[in-house]
Structure formats: C-alpha cells, structure tokens
Design an enzyme around this catalytic site. Structure first.
Site, PDB file in Angstrom:
ATOM      1  N   ARG A   1     -95.093  20.129 -18.260  1.00 36.34           N
ATOM      2  CA  ARG A   1     -93.945  19.927 -18.817  1.00 36.34           C
ATOM      3  C   ARG A   1     -93.089  21.128 -19.262  1.00 36.34           C
ATOM      4  NH1 ARG A   1     -91.733  22.663 -23.942  1.00 36.34           N
ATOM      5  NH2 ARG A   1     -90.481  21.330 -25.161  1.00 36.34           N
TER       6      ARG A   1
ATOM      7  N   GLY B   1     -86.701  21.600 -27.377  1.00 39.83           N
ATOM      8  CA  GLY B   1     -85.952  21.501 -25.799  1.00 39.83           C
ATOM      9  C   GLY B   1     -85.946  20.179 -25.582  1.00 39.83           C
TER      10      GLY B   1
ATOM     11  N   THR C   1     -90.406  30.295 -29.606  1.00 42.69           N
ATOM     12  CA  THR C   1     -89.528  30.394 -28.968  1.00 42.69           C
ATOM     13  C   THR C   1     -88.906  31.751 -29.555  1.00 42.69           C
ATOM     14  OG1 THR C   1     -88.899  28.264 -28.070  1.00 42.69           O
ATOM     15  CG2 THR C   1     -88.021  30.237 -26.689  1.00 42.69           C
TER      16      THR C   1
ATOM     17  N   THR D   1     -83.800  27.627 -30.061  1.00 41.69           N
ATOM     18  CA  THR D   1     -85.629  27.497 -29.893  1.00 41.69           C
ATOM     19  C   THR D   1     -85.779  25.545 -30.279  1.00 41.69           C
ATOM     20  OG1 THR D   1     -85.072  28.230 -32.721  1.00 41.69           O
ATOM     21  CG2 THR D   1     -85.631  29.613 -30.958  1.00 41.69           C
ATOM     22  N   GLY D   2     -86.812  25.286 -31.086  1.00 42.87           N
ATOM     23  CA  GLY D   2     -87.259  24.459 -32.015  1.00 42.87           C
ATOM     24  C   GLY D   2     -87.448  22.851 -30.222  1.00 42.87           C
TER      25      GLY D   2
ATOM     26  N   GLY E   1     -89.526  22.599 -21.518  1.00 40.12           N
ATOM     27  CA  GLY E   1     -88.110  22.122 -21.810  1.00 40.12           C
ATOM     28  C   GLY E   1     -87.108  22.800 -21.741  1.00 40.12           C
ATOM     29  N   ASP E   2     -86.270  22.879 -23.360  1.00 41.69           N
ATOM     30  CA  ASP E   2     -84.979  23.567 -22.833  1.00 41.69           C
ATOM     31  C   ASP E   2     -85.149  25.484 -22.647  1.00 41.69           C
ATOM     32  OD1 ASP E   2     -85.323  24.231 -25.170  1.00 41.69           O
ATOM     33  OD2 ASP E   2     -83.711  24.905 -25.920  1.00 41.69           O
TER      34      ASP E   2
HETATM   35  N1  GLY Z   1     -87.744  25.472 -27.234  1.00 39.46           N
HETATM   36  C1  GLY Z   1     -88.322  25.791 -26.772  1.00 39.46           C
HETATM   37  C2  GLY Z   1     -88.996  24.328 -25.913  1.00 39.46           C
HETATM   38  O1  GLY Z   1     -88.973  23.077 -26.297  1.00 39.46           O
HETATM   39  O2  GLY Z   1     -90.316  24.720 -24.908  1.00 39.46           O
END
Ligand code: GLY
Length: 309
Positions: free
Chosen positions: A194, A220, A166, A217-218, A196-197
């Site tokens: 899906r 989500g 990310t 990042t990481g 994420g965050d």
């Molecule tokens: N942080 C990116 C995701 O989880 O998609």
C-alpha cells in the site's frame, strides 16, 4: 530563511536550520531535518521504529521536491533502509525517473551505497504479534505471510493505535529557494504494498518557488483523491492567500464524505516564507517553525475548517 515541520516535538528543526546557516540549500536542510525524524525510534510513524504492515514488515515512503527547478524524487515500500528521504533525493538528482518502489528502490539504494538497516523495533514487533495473536488467534504470527487472503484484514489500517504518523518539512533558504519533503512508514497494519499520499508528488507534497509549498499528514487515501498539496499551491497561483488556499484544499477534502477514513492536515508556506497548517475538524493542528534569530523551534497554531457532511 525559515524551517517548518509538522513534527510538533520539533525533531530535526534545529539541525535543518544549522544546515541553512552553514550555507546549505533548502534541499540540504529538508534532508537533514527529516533524517533525524527517520532515526527517532520514538516516532512510530516514520523510519526506524515505524509501525509495520499486516505481515510485520515496515515499509517506508518518502518524497522530496525542489521548488527552484520543480525536480522531484520519491520512493515507496522501502523495507530495508532507514532513510527513504535520502534515497528519494538521490532519485531526484541521479536518475531520469522520479519514483521508484519496492525492490527497484532498494536496488537503487544499494547501488548508491546506502547501509541496510532493520526497521522493526522489538516494541513494534511485540505490538504486531499481539495484534495477530489476539485478533486472529494465530499462535505463530510469522505464518500469516502464507495466508491466501489478507483482504479482510485491510481494515486493521484504521486501528487508532497507529495514528498514521508522517513528517513534513518545508524550508526556504538564503537564496529564497523552497524545498518540501515528506517521510512516513504509512498506516500501521496496512496491506502489503500500500502507498499513501506521502510519496505521491502533488498529493502528499508539492513545492514551487513561484507560489509556495504544501505537504500532508494523515489519511493518504484522502489526500490522493483531491491532490491536496498541488491544489494548495495551485490555489496560491490562482491568487489566493496562504490561509484561503489551505482552507480551499481542506474544503476539497471535506467533499469526500464517502469512504472518509480519516483526517488530513496540510502544512504550507507561501512564496514569502509565511507558514501555516490546517485540518478539517474542531481543533487546529500545530506545527514547529524556526527562523535564524531563534535559538530553538516554536509552535505555531494553524487553522481548521469544520466537518461537513
Ligand atoms: N499520510 C501518510 C499515509 O497515508 O501513508
């Protein structure tokens, strides 16, 4: 003025600073920087060349937030356009809405005149086909779209091959305005649809001139559960220093011992433009930063909070 980015290779940082030096706003600089990461096929977690979902489709997510007005725009599951950050900016500037996904987001991109693009690179197609053939014994990977049940494959999303890339940019411009942007292709091999965050305002990113900004990042799924970005900014609002605010938001993540599917890093800036980055673990993450007097980006080292539980 300052530009900070989670991209430790510093892709787009110089161009974001150049946008500021030309008199551009923090929003202009965030968009300029992130567009370059989105166009970088070497980055397999963002934009063109991003890792696809279970069905071999690259689905992109992005958000942008203007800390001057608290206006925000976000898009999710964009499969046919290379620059979700620019579509997110248009959502922020042209619509009364803040968040569009899937077909609606793509329809809007078309209306705004964005060019369609093919996001799946030959390398990523080959990686996906190999995964499907080797782990499922399916000779024709394209037939997976007709499968009745993909649920058991969602665990593929924790494949370390994909590394959950990310990009975050946070910029403070000459007027003192702060903007934050995030862009991602999300977890590779994720279940279709899906999110994420990254496109979720408050979870993957937040910006407020009065207090600062943060972006993640990481994994989500973790940042969504504790609204990591908004929490970081809120902790600064409550009077914590940048360091303490990021540490507290990391401790919130540390409480998620159930379904701990991966780590999260938080890139943050306080209202005075001081940067940091943090994660839960043993080694602090690094981030790229650049101020106007610098000729190129340098790497800063962040903070880490030890694992608990
Ligand atoms: N942080 C990116 C995701 O989880 O998609």
């Amino acid at each position: 003025m300052i530009v900070i980015s989670s991209n430790s290779r510093g892709v787009g940082v110089v161009e974001a600073m150049e946008a500021l030096k030309r008199g551009g706003t923090a929003v202009d600089a965030v968009e300029a920087g992130i567009r370059l990461v989105e166009s970088d096929p070497e980055d397999t977690g963002v934009g063109l060349g991003g890792c696809p979902n279970i069905l071999g489709v690259v689905e992109l997510d992005a958000q942008i937030m203007d800390g001057r007005t608290l206006n925000a725009g976000a898009v999710g599951c964009v499969a046919r356009y290379e620059h979700p950050i620019s579509i997110a900016r248009m959502v922020m500037e042209k619509l009364v809405h803040v968040f569009l996904v899937g077909e609606g987001a793509e329809r809007f991109a078309r209306e705004m005149g964005f060019e369609e693009a093919t996001l799946l690179t030959p390398q990523m197609r080959a990686a996906w086909e190999k995964k499907v053939r080797e782990e499922m014994g399916i000779v024709d990977p394209s037939s997976l779209k007709d499968a009745k049940d993909l649920r058991h494959l969602s665990k593929w999303a924790t494949d370390p091959y994909t590394k959950m890339g990310t990009v975050n940019f946070i910029v403070k411009d000459a007027n003192g305005d702060i903007c934050m942007g995030v862009s991602t292709s999300g977890w590779g091999w994720k279940y279709p649809g899906r999110l994420g965050d990254s496109p979720v305002i408050g979870a993957g990113g937040y910006a407020d001139n009065l207090y600062g900004a943060a972006a993640c990042t990481g994994a989500g799924e973790m940042a969504i559960r504790v609204s990591s970005a908004r929490s970081t900014v809120l902790y600064m609002k409550m009077g914590m220093s940048l360091h303490d605010a990021v540490s507290e938001a990391l401790r919130d993540l540390n409480r998620l011992t159930d379904q701990r599917i991966g780590g999260v890093s938080i890139l943050a800036m306080d209202r005075d433009g001081r940067p940091t980055c943090g994660n839960v673990g043993d080694s602090p993450p690094s981030y790229a930063y650049m101020t106007p007097e610098m000729t190129g980006p340098a790497l800063g080292t962040g903070i880490c909070v030890p694992f608990a539980g």
